[in-house]
Scaffold this active site. Structure first.
Site, PDB file in Angstrom:
ATOM      1  N   ASP A   7      -2.357   0.384  22.886  1.00 39.84           N
ATOM      2  CA  ASP A   7      -2.809   1.561  23.641  1.00 39.84           C
ATOM      3  C   ASP A   7      -2.292   1.395  25.062  1.00 39.84           C
ATOM      4  O   ASP A   7      -1.911   0.294  25.478  1.00 39.84           O
ATOM      5  CB  ASP A   7      -4.346   1.628  23.627  1.00 39.84           C
ATOM      6  CG  ASP A   7      -4.886   2.791  24.463  1.00 39.84           C
ATOM      7  OD1 ASP A   7      -4.217   3.835  24.521  1.00 39.84           O
ATOM      8  OD2 ASP A   7      -5.956   2.645  25.074  1.00 39.84           O
ATOM      9  N   SER A   8      -2.318   2.470  25.804  1.00 42.99           N
ATOM     10  CA  SER A   8      -1.932   2.385  27.214  1.00 42.99           C
ATOM     11  C   SER A   8      -2.935   1.529  27.991  1.00 42.99           C
ATOM     12  O   SER A   8      -2.613   1.016  29.053  1.00 42.99           O
ATOM     13  CB  SER A   8      -1.895   3.786  27.812  1.00 42.99           C
ATOM     14  OG  SER A   8      -3.146   4.416  27.618  1.00 42.99           O
ATOM     15  N   CYS A  70      -3.160   4.935  20.967  1.00 41.20           N
ATOM     16  CA  CYS A  70      -3.087   5.870  22.092  1.00 41.20           C
ATOM     17  C   CYS A  70      -2.653   7.252  21.578  1.00 41.20           C
ATOM     18  O   CYS A  70      -1.615   7.383  20.912  1.00 41.20           O
ATOM     19  CB  CYS A  70      -2.061   5.334  23.080  1.00 41.20           C
ATOM     20  SG  CYS A  70      -1.771   6.375  24.491  1.00 41.20           S
ATOM     21  N   GLU A 148     -13.897   4.867  32.566  1.00 44.91           N
ATOM     22  CA  GLU A 148     -13.550   3.537  33.098  1.00 44.91           C
ATOM     23  C   GLU A 148     -14.515   3.088  34.188  1.00 44.91           C
ATOM     24  O   GLU A 148     -14.703   1.899  34.412  1.00 44.91           O
ATOM     25  CB  GLU A 148     -12.097   3.519  33.566  1.00 44.91           C
ATOM     26  CG  GLU A 148     -11.198   3.513  32.352  1.00 44.91           C
ATOM     27  CD  GLU A 148      -9.735   3.287  32.635  1.00 44.91           C
ATOM     28  OE1 GLU A 148      -9.325   3.338  33.805  1.00 44.91           O
ATOM     29  OE2 GLU A 148      -9.000   3.079  31.653  1.00 44.91           O
ATOM     30  N   CYS A 180      -8.223  11.534  22.563  1.00 45.12           N
ATOM     31  CA  CYS A 180      -7.891  10.531  23.578  1.00 45.12           C
ATOM     32  C   CYS A 180      -8.771   9.314  23.318  1.00 45.12           C
ATOM     33  O   CYS A 180      -9.954   9.459  22.972  1.00 45.12           O
ATOM     34  CB  CYS A 180      -8.161  11.091  24.977  1.00 45.12           C
ATOM     35  SG  CYS A 180      -7.934   9.875  26.292  1.00 45.12           S
ATOM     36  N   THR A 181      -8.172   8.149  23.502  1.00 46.72           N
ATOM     37  CA  THR A 181      -8.880   6.909  23.160  1.00 46.72           C
ATOM     38  C   THR A 181     -10.213   6.723  23.882  1.00 46.72           C
ATOM     39  O   THR A 181     -11.118   6.100  23.358  1.00 46.72           O
ATOM     40  CB  THR A 181      -8.003   5.705  23.544  1.00 46.72           C
ATOM     41  OG1 THR A 181      -7.496   5.935  24.857  1.00 46.72           O
ATOM     42  CG2 THR A 181      -6.893   5.503  22.567  1.00 46.72           C
ATOM     43  N   HIS A 182     -10.309   7.229  25.106  1.00 43.62           N
ATOM     44  CA  HIS A 182     -11.528   6.997  25.886  1.00 43.62           C
ATOM     45  C   HIS A 182     -12.685   7.918  25.467  1.00 43.62           C
ATOM     46  O   HIS A 182     -13.832   7.627  25.730  1.00 43.62           O
ATOM     47  CB  HIS A 182     -11.269   7.241  27.374  1.00 43.62           C
ATOM     48  CG  HIS A 182     -10.446   6.182  28.024  1.00 43.62           C
ATOM     49  ND1 HIS A 182      -9.191   5.856  27.594  1.00 43.62           N
ATOM     50  CD2 HIS A 182     -10.714   5.382  29.090  1.00 43.62           C
ATOM     51  CE1 HIS A 182      -8.707   4.903  28.371  1.00 43.62           C
ATOM     52  NE2 HIS A 182      -9.608   4.592  29.285  1.00 43.62           N
TER      53      HIS A 182
END
Ligand code: DGL
Length: 258
Positions: A7-8, A70, A148, A180-182
């Site tokens: 992932d990024s 990602c 984050e 989106c991963t988040h």
């Protein structure tokens, strides 16, 4: 058997967590390119180059399958990676799409993701290819920094969710893909505000997808997480997602020189 996931950044640990739950005996190697996150506002060529570098690093562990955790990289680099690697490469877009079209009743599906993912239309094209569905997309760039910062249950996050999702909800969507991963970390907050929406979490979707293709992953159960840069917020998010597996620092120059 071993699986590589990249992932990024750290958000892809939502995928690592689900895959580890499904395949506890698999050796799983995760690379978060935290030095170069976000990918979501980079150009197609840059996203492809970074993705190839991440994949090449993970190949060094003898991985037998690669998951692009990602959404941005899945939207732009999947084909290139599938063409250039000898192992199965799976992105997060297709599994999410398959679940969404199964869940929707009114055939109106919302997709949220980074600017780059939305611009690529990867979800939209893939859904529309599968039948007569309407797709409404929205880029939600503030979600990544909010997650984050650990502001999952914060009133500011609630305001931002409403601001971003209002248009999609007005269109009458009944299903929402968290592209989106988040975003899986915001799932509960989104669900609380919009209890009638069916939410597709791509991390769960990919674990299901892997299971359905009948892949047997047995190994020593080794789990490793590499990141290309350190930060307090990465550590915090990692702890929230996977507990005490340590973050191992990898020099970015190693990735670029492969
Ligand atoms: N991992 C990215 C994605 O799923 C989000 C963060 C970024 O922009 O790199 O699209």
């Amino acid at each position: 058997m071993s699986i590589g996931i990249f992932d990024s950044g750290i958000g892809g640990l939502t995928v690592f967590r689900e895959i580890s739950r499904e395949f506890p005996e698999a050796d799983i190697y995760y690379l978060g390119d935290t030095a170069r996150v976000p990918y979501g506002n980079k150009s197609k060529n840059t996203i492809i180059r970074y993705s190839l570098e991440c994949a090449n690093y993970l190949l060094g562990f003898g991985i037998e399958a690669l998951i692009i955790a990602c959404n941005t990289a899945s939207s732009y680099a999947l084909e290139t990676l599938q063409e250039s690697l000898d192992i199965p490469v799976i992105g997060v877009v297709e599994p999410g799409v398959e679940l969404a079209i199964r869940y929707t009743k009114n055939r109106k599906i919302g997709v949220i993701g980074t600017q780059a993912t939305v611009k690529s239309n990867s979800y939209k094209f893939s859904i529309e290819e599968k039948g007569d569905f309407q797709v409404f997309q929205k880029a939600c760039p503030l979600f990544v920094p909010l997650v984050e910062e650990g502001m999952i249950d914060h009133k500011i996050t609630e305001m931002v969710i409403k601001e971003y999702l209002e248009d999609l909800v007005k269109e009458g969507i009944d299903t929402l893909i968290l592209g989106c991963t988040h975003y899986p970390l915001l799932k509960e907050s989104i669900q609380r505000i919009y209890p009638y929406l069916t939410i597709v979490d791509s991390s769960k979707a990919i674990a299901l997808y892997f299971n359905n293709i009948g892949t047997e992953f047995k190994g020593r159960g080794e789990k490793k997480i590499f990141i290309t840069d350190e930060s307090h917020s990465f550590e915090k998010l990692k702890n929230m997602l996977v507990g005490n597996i340590p973050l191992e620092k990898l020099e970015l120059s190693k990735l670029c020189s492969l």
